[in-house]
Design a protein around this motif. Structure first.
Motif, PDB file in Angstrom:
ATOM      1  N   ARG A 208       0.829  -1.213   0.000  1.00 24.60           N
ATOM      2  CA  ARG A 208       0.000   0.000   0.000  1.00 24.60           C
ATOM      3  C   ARG A 208       0.861   1.261   0.000  1.00 24.60           C
ATOM      4  N   VAL A 209       1.931   1.233   0.759  1.00 27.64           N
ATOM      5  CA  VAL A 209       2.813   2.412   0.788  1.00 27.64           C
ATOM      6  C   VAL A 209       3.498   2.605  -0.567  1.00 27.64           C
ATOM      7  N   LEU A 210       3.824   1.496  -1.232  1.00 23.92           N
ATOM      8  CA  LEU A 210       4.479   1.574  -2.538  1.00 23.92           C
ATOM      9  C   LEU A 210       3.491   1.760  -3.680  1.00 23.92           C
ATOM     10  N   ASN A 211       2.200   1.870  -3.365  1.00 28.33           N
ATOM     11  CA  ASN A 211       1.157   2.147  -4.366  1.00 28.33           C
ATOM     12  C   ASN A 211       1.114   1.078  -5.456  1.00 28.33           C
ATOM     13  N   HIS A 212       1.072  -0.177  -5.041  1.00 25.29           N
ATOM     14  CA  HIS A 212       0.883  -1.257  -6.004  1.00 25.29           C
ATOM     15  C   HIS A 212      -0.572  -1.260  -6.483  1.00 25.29           C
TER      16      HIS A 212
ATOM     17  N   LEU B 228      10.030   3.425   5.039  1.00 20.75           N
ATOM     18  CA  LEU B 228      10.271   2.187   5.779  1.00 20.75           C
ATOM     19  C   LEU B 228       9.748   2.303   7.205  1.00 20.75           C
ATOM     20  N   HIS B 229       9.963   3.451   7.837  1.00 22.41           N
ATOM     21  CA  HIS B 229       9.434   3.658   9.187  1.00 22.41           C
ATOM     22  C   HIS B 229       7.905   3.653   9.180  1.00 22.41           C
ATOM     23  N   SER B 230       7.306   4.133   8.109  1.00 18.00           N
ATOM     24  CA  SER B 230       5.841   4.128   8.030  1.00 18.00           C
ATOM     25  C   SER B 230       5.298   2.709   7.979  1.00 18.00           C
TER      26      SER B 230
END
Length: 827
Positions: free
Chosen positions: A359-363, A431-433
């Motif tokens: 989700r953070v990497l917007n797949h 990464l911390h997120s």
């Protein structure tokens, strides 16, 4: 010959074992029959002994104990029947019928097992594979470069189950707690603790004793403090080149079923820095669900841990799962964290969730199959998603399917971490997120399914049906019965009675028992078993009186509790009232007391700067300033309407009382508004004539614009003057200065005067007759004026005007362009 002799010897040994078991069972049955025959028979003996209270008590207690034993035997053999019900609908004859059916079923199974053990019957296949192909709508395409959606290669799902699976709950040492009360943590030891277990599970002092029985009460998380102070290690934040894993066929696999094998696995896991974990779950034949299998993978080996056989012996895994130096890699761990707490008493510290990283990497998709195809170029076969993981021994297809879920997770973790570090900033924010999101998932506390008296309303609202009071009563009773039976039998509500069948029965309210079967297709086993009890609920609802249905309003979370609402977001300005909670909603009509107070307005001074000025009360435009009690309803409505146009941004300005241009210039900084001038065309010069007399400038300040009511009053005065009424204004020959002064004095008197409704009896009525209002005033038409003359021959001037106007309207335009008189001709 030797092989045939060995087979014959085994058959003879089998026959001997079967005969010995049969003789022993027959001996026990004969002995039990002899003892039962010694009891008082029905008749005079039974009536005589029953007259003694002690004998009756013993008979009742022993009778209930025997019925419970029979019921347990029936439940163990999965036989439909209920012997312990206290309902009046189930009498002695019904219990005998259930007992006879149970005997036939059990004896048939015993006979088949004896034949199988003796080698007379061939062993059948245990597994049943049912294939389900999803329906795909084929849409015709007119383009040559588009694939048809109805391609022959469709994904298929296989429901892998077995014929007779013994329920694993029977072998559990601890009985599953399905009561409607809070979940109590199963943890007994706390490794890697910064706070002791007693201190972590200590309840606050304000928790009352009755709150512990509330099903919605949550016990503290045992590792809440450790999760709150958790910080990833420096090695975990460093970039590492991913190493592709070995193929699944070349990786060693260990299936763990004993405590000794578990200790060997723990010794290997202590040496690892990253561990991949996944769980397989079953929820159809149990109320809360059962964790059936755990997959654990390292970089070089895969492990499958049987959580059904080691359900009470997996607490040592907390040493690995709560170690902050070891990274536990999950995918979509929201449910896994609940299952670990509920069934195994395990907790996780330092987790990396690949689903949150996606989700953070917007797949485009967040599924495990998509990530494996994206990073590992591996296409997984998800055809066994509907498999029954209670099957033992576990088939080879399911073992391969299970180990693939964790075999590639470690490689995917390193790839995603490398991508997060590359896209993030110097503080490694992405990464911390992901680690923060994963830690929040680990801090979840498992909550058992809660039953309330109005829980059925949620199902009723989702169904979009409209029920009367009888149907709602049946729905409530059936919903309550289903929940109670599911908790007692440890069966899911979908197995006891699915939702669509429950709604169908409550909607139709069948009069006969066969009607209940007609509403269920296929008929659930527990519905057939408890049919008399279900039928009694329906008959009770049919006999209830019809009442007006009044359901309680659905309690929705406030906007501030809504997950999509962010109060700190820039878009949530004062104009955006869609996210204002109920407690902060502005009233539809503002209070008059708030409106009458001096409000803050804005204007420009001589230098062009925006300054704050004190405005007059809003009610002054509608008459004299009044209090809330003395103001009329119309004044309050008008004041509320005027107050709605005040900018909501004024409540953010500091109320320091400064009104000077300098203070506003300081607050606005270097920004200011310039004076705007409009160039107008010069009007043509007037014709030469005597020079006009110059008028001195009025020293009085310019008055503000007149209100609508004042403008209409002045217009009426001009109309009266044109109609010949006496004008109250000054003569035209007065001096302009004196005229303006009197105008000002009159306006102030008019503003100070009390508001009074306009008297239409004194109005000019000539406006209703049409014509030029500048002509001389005419009398109002009186139909009886002609009778006041001599013999009724004289007609007043107003009557003549009225007749002329009526004649002018009586002509019609004919087809040739001429006029045709519609008045009757004189004879």
């Amino acid at each position: 010959m030797s092989a045939s002799n060995e087979e014959k010897g085994e058959q003879i040994a089998g026959f001997q074992d079967v005969n010995a078991f049969t003789q022993q069972a027959l001996k026990s049955v004969v002995q039990a029959t002899r003892v039962s025959n010694d009891l008082p028979a029905a008749g005079d003996d039974y009536d005589y002994y029953s007259s003694f209270q002690r004998v009756r008590d013993i008979l009742d207690v022993e009778g209930k104990r025997v019925l419970n034993i029979i019921q347990n035997v029936l439940r163990y053999h999965n036989v439909k029947g209920n012997m312990t019900t206290s309902s009046d609908a189930t009498d002695v004859d019904d219990k005998f019928d259930v007992l006879m059916d149970a005997n036939d079923h059990i004896l048939e199974k015993v006979g088949s097992y004896l034949d199988e053990s003796a080698g007379l019957k061939k062993k059948e296949e245990n597994l049943i594979v049912a294939t389900a192909t999803p329906k795909v709508k084929t849409t015709p395409t007119a383009s040559w470069n588009k694939k048809n959606s109805g391609s022959p290669s469709l994904s298929q799902y296989k429901l892998l189950t077995a014929r007779n699976i013994q329920r694993p709950q029977v072998k559990f040492r601890d009985k599953i707690d399905n009561e409607n009360r809070p979940f109590v943590p199963r943890i007994t030891e706390k490794p890697n603790a910064l706070k002791s277990l007693e201190e972590s599970l200590k309840l606050p002092e304000d928790v009352a004793a009755d709150m512990l029985g509330d099903p919605e009460f949550l016990y503290p998380h045992p590792y809440k403090y450790e999760l709150s102070v958790f910080k990833p290690t420096e090695r975990q934040l460093q970039d590492k080149k991913p190493e592709k894993p070995l193929p699944v066929e070349d990786t060693p696999l260990t299936f763990v079923t004993t405590v000794t094998e578990l200790e060997t696995v723990l010794g290997k896991l202590r040496k690892e820095e990253t561990v991949a974990v996944d769980l397989e779950h079953h929820s159809y034949r149990t109320f809360q669900g059962i964790t059936c299998l755990m997959q654990v993978s390292t970089a070089t080996e895969d492990f499958l841990i049987d959580t059904l056989a080691l359900r009470n012996d997996l607490s040592p895994l907390n040493e690995i799962f709560t170690n902050p130096a070891i990274v536990k890699i999950f995918h979509g761990a929201d449910s896994d964290i609940d299952w670990l707490q509920r069934d195994l008493g395990l907790y996780v510290v330092n987790m990396f969730d690949t689903g949150q990283a996606a989700r953070v990497l917007n797949h485009s998709r967040f599924s495990l199959a998509h990530l494996m195809e994206h990073y590992c170029d591996v296409t997984t076969d998800k055809q066994y998603q509907l498999a029954d993981w209670r099957i033992r021994p576990l088939p080879a297809e399911l073992m391969k399917y299970a180990r693939e879920d964790t075999h590639y997770l470690i490689y995917m973790y390193h790839c995603m971490k490398q991508e997060l570090l590359a896209r993030g900033n110097d503080q490694k924010n992405l990464l911390h997120s992901v680690l923060q999101r994963s830690t929040e998932i680990c801090a979840k506390v498992y909550k058992k399914p809660v039953f309330k008296e109005d829980s059925y309303l949620e199902l009723y609202r989702k169904s979009k049906k409209v029920f009367n009071s009888r149907q709602l009563q049946a729905l409530q009773r059936l919903y309550q019965w289903r929940d109670k039976l599911g908790r007692m039998e440890d069966e899911s509500t979908g197995y006891v009675l699915p939702n669509h069948m429950l709604l169908q029965i409550a909607d139709i309210l069948p009069r006969e028992q066969q009607g209940i079967f007609a509403c269920c297709n296929p008929i659930p086993p527990l519905v057939r078993q408890f049919l008399p009890e279900i039928h009694s609920f329906i008959l009770e609802a049919r006999e209830a009186p019809l009442l007006k249905v009044s359901l309680p309003q659905e309690q929705k979370p406030s906007s501030y509790q809504h997950p999509k609402y962010d109060p700190a977001h820039l878009l949530n300005c004062p104009h955006d009232t869609s996210h204002v909670s109920e407690s902060q909603d502005p009233p539809a009509i503002p209070d008059v007391s708030m409106v009458t107070k001096t409000s803050m307005l804005f204007g420009t001074n001589n230098s062009g700067l925006i300054v704050r000025v004190k405005a007059k009360p809003l009610l002054m435009a509608f008459g004299e300033k009044r209090d809330k009690k003395t103001a009329s309803k119309g004044q309050r409505m008008a004041a509320a309407l005027a107050a709605s146009f005040i900018s909501p941004f004024t409540r953010f300005l500091p109320d320091d009382g400064t009104t000077t241009a300098e203070s506003e210039a300081q607050s606005l900084g270097s920004w200011s508004l310039k004076k705007h001038t409009v160039k107008r065309k010069r009007s043509p010069s007037p014709p030469a004539g005597p020079p006009e007399k110059k008028v001195k400038a009025d020293p009085t300040p310019k008055q503000p614009d007149l209100s609508v009511r004042e403008m209409s009053a002045q217009q009426k005065q001009r109309d009266r003057q044109s109609d010949g009424h006496v004008n109250l204004r000054l003569a035209d020959d007065d001096k302009p200065k004196k005229k303006k002064a009197k105008k000002k004095e009159k306006r102030e008197k008019q503003e100070d005067a009390e508001f009074a409704a306009f008297d239409y009896t004194q109005a000019d009525k000539n406006i209703f007759l049409g014509g030029d209002s500048k002509k001389k005033k005419q009398d109002v038409f009186n139909p009886y004026a002609s009778l006041q003359g001599k013999g009724g021959q004289k007609v007043g001037r107003s009557n003549q005007a009225f007749v002329r106007s009526q004649k002018s309207h009586s002509y019609k335009q004919d087809g040739k362009g001429g006029k045709q008189n519609s008045w009757p001709k004189k004879k």
